[in-house]
Design a protein around this motif. Structure first.
Motif, PDB file in Angstrom:
ATOM      1  N   HIS A  27       0.946  -1.025  -0.165  1.00 55.77           N
ATOM      2  CA  HIS A  27      -0.073  -0.046  -0.037  1.00 55.77           C
ATOM      3  C   HIS A  27       0.822   1.227   0.104  1.00 55.77           C
ATOM      4  CE1 HIS A  27      -2.888  -2.908   2.049  1.00 55.77           C
ATOM      5  NE2 HIS A  27      -3.615  -2.454   0.948  1.00 55.77           N
TER       6      HIS A  27
ATOM      7  N   GLU B 252      -9.234 -11.526  -7.081  1.00 54.43           N
ATOM      8  CA  GLU B 252      -9.192 -12.232  -5.959  1.00 54.43           C
ATOM      9  C   GLU B 252     -10.009 -13.450  -5.841  1.00 54.43           C
ATOM     10  OE1 GLU B 252      -7.798 -10.165  -2.023  1.00 54.43           O
ATOM     11  OE2 GLU B 252      -9.163 -11.541  -1.038  1.00 54.43           O
TER      12      GLU B 252
ATOM     13  N   ASP C 187      -3.363 -13.389  -1.038  1.00 51.01           N
ATOM     14  CA  ASP C 187      -3.716 -12.254   0.049  1.00 51.01           C
ATOM     15  C   ASP C 187      -4.546 -13.155   1.138  1.00 51.01           C
ATOM     16  OD1 ASP C 187      -4.567 -10.063   1.199  1.00 51.01           O
ATOM     17  OD2 ASP C 187      -5.800  -9.222  -0.481  1.00 51.01           O
TER      18      ASP C 187
END
Ligand code: GLO
Ligand code: MG
Length: 346
Positions: A51, A212, A285
Motif C-alpha cells: 500500500h 482475488e 492475499d
C-alpha cells in the motif's frame, strides 16, 4: 497446454497481520517492516506488494519531496534484499476524507483528496520500479442505495482513472473487484465490471484487473472462470489467491483451504492461459487465523505456496486427452469422478 514455466510469488506486509477482528483486539503484537521483509526473504518469496503507506508511513502528513525521498530509500532497501515491489495500491479506506467513498464521495473535496493521494501512489510505484498500481475500490459503493447516484459514480470513477493515466504515461491500473465489504454494495463487483469500465477511460489498454479468489466467490462466481474471462482480454495483471467458505465475511483463508477442487481449477486456468509469462506474480492475499501463535505466524503463506505447487503438479499431470475423450462422449459423470480421483491420488 502451454509450455511449462515457473511462477514467482509475493505477499504484502498486511498479510502478516495481528489477529484483530470487528469483535476483538489483536492477538499478536505488531512487527516492524524490516522483520516482515526478512521473513518474506527467508520464505523464498520474490516480491512484496505495497500500500502507499506501507511504503511511506503517515503519507498524508508528508510533502511530495519527502514522499519521494522515503520511496527512494525503501527502493534501496529492497534492492539490497534482492526483493522486487510487485505493485503499489493507494489505501483509500482509512482517512477521514474517505468515510463516504473516495473517488465516489458525495463531497468534491474528498474526491480531490482521493485523486491526489492516488497520484502520490503512482509516484511511489515508479520510484519502486513497478508500473502496476492496484485499485481495490473499498468504499466505492453505498451503504444506503439512495445516498449516492450510481450513474454519476461511474463518471467519478472514470475521472479518477483518467487523472491517474494522465499523470504517468507508463503506469497500468489493475482494478481489484469485490462485491461487498466494507460497503453493502460495491460499484465494481466483478471482473466484467472492471473490464467494462476500463473501456470508458482515456487509455483502455492500460486498465486491467486483479482477481482475488475470495472476492469472486463472494460474488457467487467461480474464480477460475473469472481468470479465463480476464485472460481472454489479456487483462489479468495480478492475482490474489486465497480461499473463502461461502457467502459470509471476507475470510482470506489459505489457498485451497475451503475448496481444493476450486483451487485446482484456478491453477489449471492459470497454466492453460500462460499466466506469469509477462512477469506477473502469484500473490497470496491470505491472513493468519486469529488463534495463530507468533511461532507459526508465517505458516499461512508458506502453506498457500505449498498447496499452489502441489496443485500445479496436479494440473500438469492431469490426463487432458482422457478428459477430452470423456467430454466428446459427454460422459460428465466419469469426468467428474476422474477429477476427484486425480486430486485424491498420490
Ligand atoms: C480486501 C482486499 C485487500 C487488497 C489490498 C490491496 O478485501 O483484498 O487486501 O487486496 O488492500 O489493494
Ligand atoms: Mg486482495
Amino acid at each position: 497446454m502451454a509450455k511449462k514455466h515457473s511462477y514467482k510469488f509475493c505477499f504484502g506486509p498486511w498479510n502478516i497481520s495481528e489477529g484483530a477482528d470487528p469483535y476483538g483486539p489483536p492477538t499478536r503484537s505488531p512487527q516492524t517492516f524490516d522483520w516482515k521483509l526478512d521473513q518474506l526473504k527467508a520464505l523464498g518469496f520474490d516480491a512484496m506488494m505495497f500500500h502507499d503507506d506501507d511504503a511511506v508511513p503517515d503519507i498524508d502528513a508528508k510533502s511530495e519531496v519527502q514522499i519521494r525521498k522515503e520511496a527512494r530509500a525503501l527502493k534501496r532497501r529492497l534492492d539490497d534484499a534482492g526483493i522486487a515491489a510487485e505493485m503499489v495500491a493507494p489505501r483509500l479506506w482509512f482517512a477521514p476524507q474517505t468515510i463516504d467513498g473516495a473517488y465516489t464521495s458525495n463531497d468534491a473535496r474528498c474526491r480531490k483528496y482521493a485523486i491526489e493521494r492516488s497520484l502520490r501512489s503512482i509516484d511511489i510505484a515508479r520510484i519502486m520500479g513497478t508500473d502496476l498500481v492496484v485499485l481495490w475500490l473499498a468504499r466505492e459503493g453505498s451503504y444506503i442505495r439512495e445516498s449516492k447516484n450510481a450513474r454519476r459514480c461511474v463518471d467519478y470513477l472514470v475521472e479518477a482513472f483518467d487523472a491517474m493515466l494522465a499523470h504517468d504515461k507508463r503506469i497500468r491500473l489493475a482494478i481489484e473487484p469485490k462485491p461487498n465489504e466494507p460497503m453493502d454494495v460495491a460499484y465494481v463487483p466483478t471482473i466484467g465490471h472492471a473490464l467494462a469500465i476500463a473501456q470508458l477511460t482515456r487509455d483502455p489498454k492500460r486498465v486491467g484487473c486483479l482477481i482475488e479468489s475470495a472476492h469472486a466467490i463472494l460474488a457467487g462466481l467461480d474464480p477460475s472462470d473469472e481468470i479465463d474471462f480476464a485472460m481472454a482480454f489479456n487483462k489479468l495483471w495480478s492475482l490474489h489467491l486465497n480461499d473463502q467458505n461461502g457467502l459470509k465475511f471476507d475470510q482470506d483463508k489459505p489457498f485451497g483451504s475451503a475448496n481444493l477442487r476450486v483451487a485446482f481449477n484456478q491453477v489449471r486456468s492459470l497454466e492453460q492461459n500462460g499466466y506469469g509469462r509477462n512477469g506477473e506474480y502469484i500473490c497470496f492475499d491470505v491472513h493468519p487465523f486469529r488463534t495463530t501463535s507468533e511461532e507459526h505466524w508465517l505458516a499461512h503463506l508458506d502453506n498457500s505456496r505449498r498447496t499452489f505447487l502441489r496443485l500445479l503438479e496436479k494440473a500438469r499431470s492431469f490426463n487432458d486427452s482422457e478428459a477430452k475423450a470423456l467430454v466428446q462422449k459427454r460422459d460428465y459423470a466419469a469426468l467428474d469422478q476422474m477429477v476427484i480421483e486425480h486430486l485424491l491420488s498420490k
